[in-house]
Each structure stands twice: as structure tokens, then as C-alpha cells.
Design a protein around this motif. Structure first.
Motif, PDB file in Angstrom:
ATOM      1  N   ARG A 223       0.166  -1.661  -0.324  1.00  0.00           N
ATOM      2  CA  ARG A 223       0.140  -0.089  -0.184  1.00  0.00           C
ATOM      3  C   ARG A 223       0.944   1.242   0.095  1.00  0.00           C
ATOM      4  O   ARG A 223       0.521   1.753  -0.600  1.00  0.00           O
ATOM      5  CB  ARG A 223      -1.741  -0.368   1.088  1.00  0.00           C
ATOM      6  N   ALA A 224       2.280   1.246   0.954  1.00  0.00           N
ATOM      7  CA  ALA A 224       2.979   2.588   0.544  1.00  0.00           C
ATOM      8  C   ALA A 224       3.630   2.906  -0.329  1.00  0.00           C
ATOM      9  O   ALA A 224       3.545   3.424  -0.252  1.00  0.00           O
ATOM     10  CB  ALA A 224       3.534   2.254   2.016  1.00  0.00           C
ATOM     11  N   SER A 225       3.850   1.566  -0.601  1.00  0.00           N
ATOM     12  CA  SER A 225       4.673   1.732  -2.468  1.00  0.00           C
ATOM     13  C   SER A 225       3.841   2.458  -3.299  1.00  0.00           C
ATOM     14  O   SER A 225       4.220   3.167  -4.276  1.00  0.00           O
ATOM     15  CB  SER A 225       5.680   1.006  -3.451  1.00  0.00           C
ATOM     16  N   ARG A 226       2.814   1.736  -3.327  1.00  0.00           N
ATOM     17  CA  ARG A 226       1.425   2.485  -4.689  1.00  0.00           C
ATOM     18  C   ARG A 226       1.200   3.456  -4.126  1.00  0.00           C
ATOM     19  O   ARG A 226       1.297   4.217  -5.377  1.00  0.00           O
ATOM     20  CB  ARG A 226       0.464   1.155  -4.307  1.00  0.00           C
ATOM     21  N   VAL A 227       1.021   4.099  -3.270  1.00  0.00           N
ATOM     22  CA  VAL A 227      -0.243   5.458  -2.904  1.00  0.00           C
ATOM     23  C   VAL A 227       1.057   6.471  -2.954  1.00  0.00           C
ATOM     24  O   VAL A 227       1.241   7.516  -3.478  1.00  0.00           O
ATOM     25  CB  VAL A 227      -0.680   5.399  -1.398  1.00  0.00           C
ATOM     26  N   ALA A 228       2.574   5.965  -2.723  1.00  0.00           N
ATOM     27  CA  ALA A 228       4.056   7.150  -2.418  1.00  0.00           C
ATOM     28  C   ALA A 228       3.970   7.013  -4.144  1.00  0.00           C
ATOM     29  O   ALA A 228       4.270   8.171  -5.097  1.00  0.00           O
ATOM     30  CB  ALA A 228       4.679   6.663  -1.944  1.00  0.00           C
ATOM     31  N   ALA A 229       4.087   5.880  -4.760  1.00  0.00           N
ATOM     32  CA  ALA A 229       4.105   6.044  -6.261  1.00  0.00           C
ATOM     33  C   ALA A 229       3.425   7.060  -6.960  1.00  0.00           C
ATOM     34  O   ALA A 229       3.079   7.874  -7.949  1.00  0.00           O
ATOM     35  CB  ALA A 229       4.062   4.715  -7.296  1.00  0.00           C
ATOM     36  N   ALA A 230       1.894   6.449  -6.645  1.00  0.00           N
ATOM     37  CA  ALA A 230       0.462   7.318  -7.122  1.00  0.00           C
ATOM     38  C   ALA A 230       1.155   9.070  -7.182  1.00  0.00           C
ATOM     39  O   ALA A 230       0.901  10.167  -7.836  1.00  0.00           O
ATOM     40  CB  ALA A 230      -0.620   7.010  -6.492  1.00  0.00           C
ATOM     41  N   HIS A 231       1.344   9.586  -6.151  1.00  0.00           N
ATOM     42  CA  HIS A 231       1.794  10.783  -5.111  1.00  0.00           C
ATOM     43  C   HIS A 231       2.748  11.461  -6.615  1.00  0.00           C
ATOM     44  O   HIS A 231       3.205  12.465  -6.514  1.00  0.00           O
ATOM     45  CB  HIS A 231       1.893  11.052  -4.237  1.00  0.00           C
ATOM     46  N   GLY A 232       3.047  10.665  -7.633  1.00  0.00           N
ATOM     47  CA  GLY A 232       5.012  11.242  -7.852  1.00  0.00           C
ATOM     48  C   GLY A 232       5.899  10.737  -7.834  1.00  0.00           C
ATOM     49  O   GLY A 232       7.203  11.091  -8.564  1.00  0.00           O
ATOM     50  N   ALA A 233       5.890  10.007  -6.777  1.00  0.00           N
ATOM     51  CA  ALA A 233       6.935  10.076  -5.846  1.00  0.00           C
ATOM     52  C   ALA A 233       8.013   8.096  -6.855  1.00  0.00           C
ATOM     53  O   ALA A 233       7.799   7.964  -7.489  1.00  0.00           O
ATOM     54  CB  ALA A 233       7.247   9.333  -4.491  1.00  0.00           C
ATOM     55  N   LYS A 234       9.269   8.593  -7.388  1.00  0.00           N
ATOM     56  CA  LYS A 234      10.028   7.113  -7.388  1.00  0.00           C
ATOM     57  C   LYS A 234       9.647   6.309  -6.915  1.00  0.00           C
ATOM     58  O   LYS A 234      10.723   6.506  -5.599  1.00  0.00           O
ATOM     59  CB  LYS A 234      11.767   7.986  -8.264  1.00  0.00           C
ATOM     60  N   VAL A 235       9.367   5.300  -6.753  1.00  0.00           N
ATOM     61  CA  VAL A 235       9.689   4.490  -5.391  1.00  0.00           C
ATOM     62  C   VAL A 235      10.391   2.851  -6.224  1.00  0.00           C
ATOM     63  O   VAL A 235      10.160   2.432  -7.405  1.00  0.00           O
ATOM     64  CB  VAL A 235       8.190   3.789  -5.107  1.00  0.00           C
TER      65      VAL A 235
END
Length: 450
Positions: free
Chosen positions: A20-32
Motif C-alpha cells: 500500500r505504501a509503495s503504490r500510494v507513494a508512486a501515485a503521488h509522483g514519487a520514484k519508488v
């Protein structure tokens, strides 16, 4: 976001919280990027609540097929094929692993299927030798079953191995009094095993309302499950025929086909390199975090079982969401509310609970009102079963707010999820009373208690 690092976020452990954290962070524009040394999906999906619930469903058919005769169905002779069920469950686990992987890849999360270790400030080294850097590191490595040390402990299994057995054991000893022990006791009992539970204390399901614990104990004994309280292992010896000779304190040695340990879980923090950068750990090895899941090192966060706050999958998911929103989102940072968390034990019958027990409420609030419904489900009446359900509602006498609901009955977890919203929202007993019943259901007992 941060050009000086390879990634904005590197997640170690791709379980429920890490996904969940990785998916949501990526959705916010982060490179994960995320690393997983075993299988994507973590304990819950691969060797925990999901495959276990599938076994629970399979186990329920034992009584359902028996009860069907009372409802007019001539089933004929029934046989059970453990290998067929096991393989179907494991196949679906593989399907779910693929879906979790696909979700991350669709969000452009880089997945490393290997162990990752923190080797320096903002630095992660993969098992292959590749070194990467990240502005933030999230540890979501979960927990593992705890196995106490005693002579012969190498012969035991845990819940991890229970999903892969070649056959249902004729005689199984399960150590522990918590939800995992009681759930697998019900599963193996329904599959035809002679089940014995051994517990170091005289209490099962510590933390649940005593009335529910007592009811489950009574029903379990009626179903043929044996309990050995206030004893522990002295030794286990493997016999030539593969069986296990077990010596418990205060008991003569007995032979079992399997011994399963379900005595709690410990955080997976060893070998992660946390000491390299000074991450503070607790007495059990858990990562100590603040309300926002931040560790003692300001760029390292942790969510889920590795923090040993509340070891439940929905909690890990909510913590992962809050972390990603707070660190990478545009809104105000927020913390997860760990109060009033509903939980369930998928025993036979299941238990569901939310809020304070009667004892907790009396200690905290003083004056409380307790409402109960002790009933025999309609299905059991027709089937000729004497097994009774029990609902308890705990109400603060000062303001009529419902502060706890506790249930043991068929489908109790399914029923409680909706009721948990009412408790969380602070609704009153009068609100329940004003709600029309759905008849005939077991759920209607919640709005009919006087």
C-alpha cells in the motif's frame, strides 16, 4: 523529487503495508523501489490470513454436510481430500501474488526480488551487490512465528508450514492460546484430526471478553478438542516411524503426528542493517516509531507488524496509506487512530470484537450497562445442534454510548464490521434500539437487546 538519490522511497518488505505504501507513494509522483526476499504479498497473502480463511471455509463443510441431512438433503458418503484443497489454496495464493506484483508494476514501482540491507546513510545494498540510495526508507518486513527453545524444538512446525503438509495429521498438538492456535485447532478438528491445545497459562484468547472465551472453550471441548493448561514443553523426541513423543510438564509422554507452535510472533528486524544508522529497537526487536510511523532516524519509517503496535493486516495497510499520504502527498500529515480496532478469531464458531470488554469498561468508566443475547441460531435448531451464540454490548451508563460489542456465533465477523462503525462513531444504545431489525437474522439481536 530528490535528484541526488536513486529513489524517493525504498520499501523493504512487500507485504500488505509495504504494498500500500509503495503504490500510494508512486501515485503521488514519487520514484519508488521495493525489495522482497520471499514472495510479494507478505504474511497475510502468502502464509497467513488469506490461505487460512480458505482452510476455514473448507473446514466448515464438515458440519454443513452433516447438517444438510436435517434439511432434507441425502448427501451419501462424504470423503475429504486434503491435497486437493491444499493445492487449490496454494494456487490461489500464487494468483494473488501475481495481482499484487501487477499492481505495483502498473504504478511504475521497481521491484527487486531479493534481500535488501541498509548499509549506510540513505543507502541500501541488495543481495546481488547492487547499491542504491533513497531519500526515504520504509521498513515493512512484518513478523515471523516465535518458536521457544527446548530439546527437540527442531521437529515442530508453525503456521507457515501448516499450509504445505502432505496429509492431515491424525493427532496434532498445538501450542498457544491465541487466535492462531484456536483457529488451526478448529480447522484440523473439522478435517478429522485429534487436536490437543497446550497453553502455558489457563486462559485462551487473552484480551477478548471472558464470556466469549469461556463459550469458545465450552464449544471446543464439546467438539472433541482437548486442552492442557498451565504446562509447557520439556522435550520432543522423533520416533523411528516419524511420530513425535512429547513430554509436557505435569504429563506423561504422549505420541503425536505433528506439533505446531503458535505462541506469538516476533518482528523481522535482524540483519536489516538498522544498527548501522542507529534505528532504535524495542525489547522484542520491534522498530520504535512515533505516531506518524517515523523511527529514531528521521528518514526511516516503519509500518505493520515490524513495529509490534497492532499485528493486524488492515492496520498495516492503513499505516502504509497514512505514511505515503503524509510524506509524499500534498495534504497535511496525519496519524492512524489505533483505538477501537475491530478484530476477529476465525475459530469454530468465530469470535468478533470491537471496543472495550466489560472489565476494561468498568475499570475505565466506572458505571456501565451490559446487554446480552444468548441464543441458539435457527440453523442449529433445525440441524439439531445445541451450540449457542452469545452477543454482548457494553454501554457507558453516563452517556448511553456503546463502547464495546463482542460476539461469538456463526458469521460474527461479517456482522460486526457494520456494528464496528457504530461503536467508532460513538452511537448510543438508543440509536441501536431505534434501528429496525432485519428478520429473521442473527444480526437482528444487536438491535433487540433489552
Amino acid at each position: 523529487m530528490a535528484d541526488s538519490y536513486d529513489f524517493d522511497l525504498f520499501t523493504i518488505g512487500i507485504g500488505s503495508g509495504g504494498t500500500r505504501a509503495s503504490r500510494v507513494a508512486a501515485a503521488h509522483g514519487a520514484k519508488v523501489a521495493a525489495a522482497e526476499e520471499f514472495r510479494v504479498g507478505g504474511t497475510c497473502v502468502i502464509r497467513g490470513c488469506v490461505p487460512k480463511k480458505m482452510l476455514v471455509y473448507g473446514a466448515h463443510f464438515a458440519e454443513d454436510l452433516e447438517d444438510a441431512r436435517q434439511f432434507g438433503w441425502d448427501i451419501g458418503e462424504c470423503t475429504f481430500d486434503w491435497v486437493r484443497l491444499r493445492d487449490h489454496v496454494l494456487s490461489d495464493v500464487t494468483r494473488l501474488e501475481g495481482l499484487h506484483t501487477e499492481t505495483l508494476e502498473n504504478h511504475q514501482v521497481t521491484i527487486f526480488k531479493e534481500r535488501a540491507t541498509i548499509t549506510g546513510d540513505h543507502e541500501i545494498t541488495l543481495e546481488s551487490g547492487k547499491v542504491v540510495t533513497a531519500k526515504y526508507i520504509l521498513v515493512a518486513t512484518g513478523a515471523r512465528p516465535f518458536v521457544p527453545e527446548f530439546s527437540g524444538s527442531e521437529h515442530v512446525i508453525t503456521s507457515n508450514e501448516a499450509f504445505h503438509l502432505d496429509a492431515v495429521p491424525e493427532r496434532i498438538l498445538i501450542a498457544g492460546g491465541g487466535y492462531i492456535a484456536n483457529e488451526f485447532a478448529g480447522i484440523f478438528n473439522q478435517f478429522g484430526s485429534k487436536v490437543t491445545i497446550v497453553n502455558r497459562s489457563d486462559v485462551i484468547l487473552r484480551g477478548y471478553d471472558p464470556a466469549l472465551r469461556d463459550r469458545l472453550l465450552q464449544i471446543s471441548l464439546t467438539k472433541g478438542i482437548e486442552f492442557c493448561f498451565n504446562c509447557s514443553f520439556e522435550w520432543i523426541e522423533k520416533q523411528e516411524d516419524g511420530t513425535l513423543l512429547v513430554k509436557l510438564t505435569g504429563h506423561e509422554p504422549r505420541v503425536f503426528d505433528q506439533v505446531m507452535i503458535a505462541t506469538g510472533r516476533v518482528p523481522n528486524t535482524e540483519g536489516l542493517g538498522l544498527e548501522t544508522v542507529g534505528v532504535e529497537l524495542g525489547a522484542k526487536g520491534e522498530i520504535i516509531v512515533d505516531a506518524f510511523s517515523r523511527s529514531s532516524v528521521d528518514y526511516i519509517y516503519a509500518v505493520g507488524d515490524v513495529t509490534d503496535r497492532v499485528q493486524l493486516t488492515p492496520v498495516a495497510i492503513r499505516e502504509g496509506q497514512a505514511f505515503a499520504d503524509s510524506v509524499f502527498g500534498k495534504g497535511e500529515p496525519y496519524a492512524v487512530d489505533h483505538s477501537c480496532i475491530p478484530s476477529a478469531v476465525f475459530s469454530h464458531p468465530p469470535i468478533a470484537s470491537v471496543g472495550m470488554t466489560e472489565g476494561e469498561a468498568r475499570n475505565k468508566l466506572g458505571a456501565v450497562r451490559v446487554y446480552q443475547s444468548d441464543f441458539r441460531p435457527m440453523k442449529h435448531v433445525v440441524a439439531g445442534r445445541n451450540e449457542r451464540g452469545l452477543y454482548k454490548m457494553i454501554v457507558d451508563a453516563a452517556n448511553d454510548k456503546v463502547v464495546g460489542i463482542h460476539m461469538i456465533a456463526p458469521e460474527a465477523p461479517e456482522i460486526l464490521q457494520g456494528a464496528a462503525i457504530a461503536v467508532k462513531a460513538g452511537l448510543t444504545k438508543a440509536d441501536f434500539d431505534a434501528t429496525m431489525a432485519i428478520h429473521p437474522t442473527m444480526a437482528e439481536e444487536l438491535v433487540l437487546m433489552k
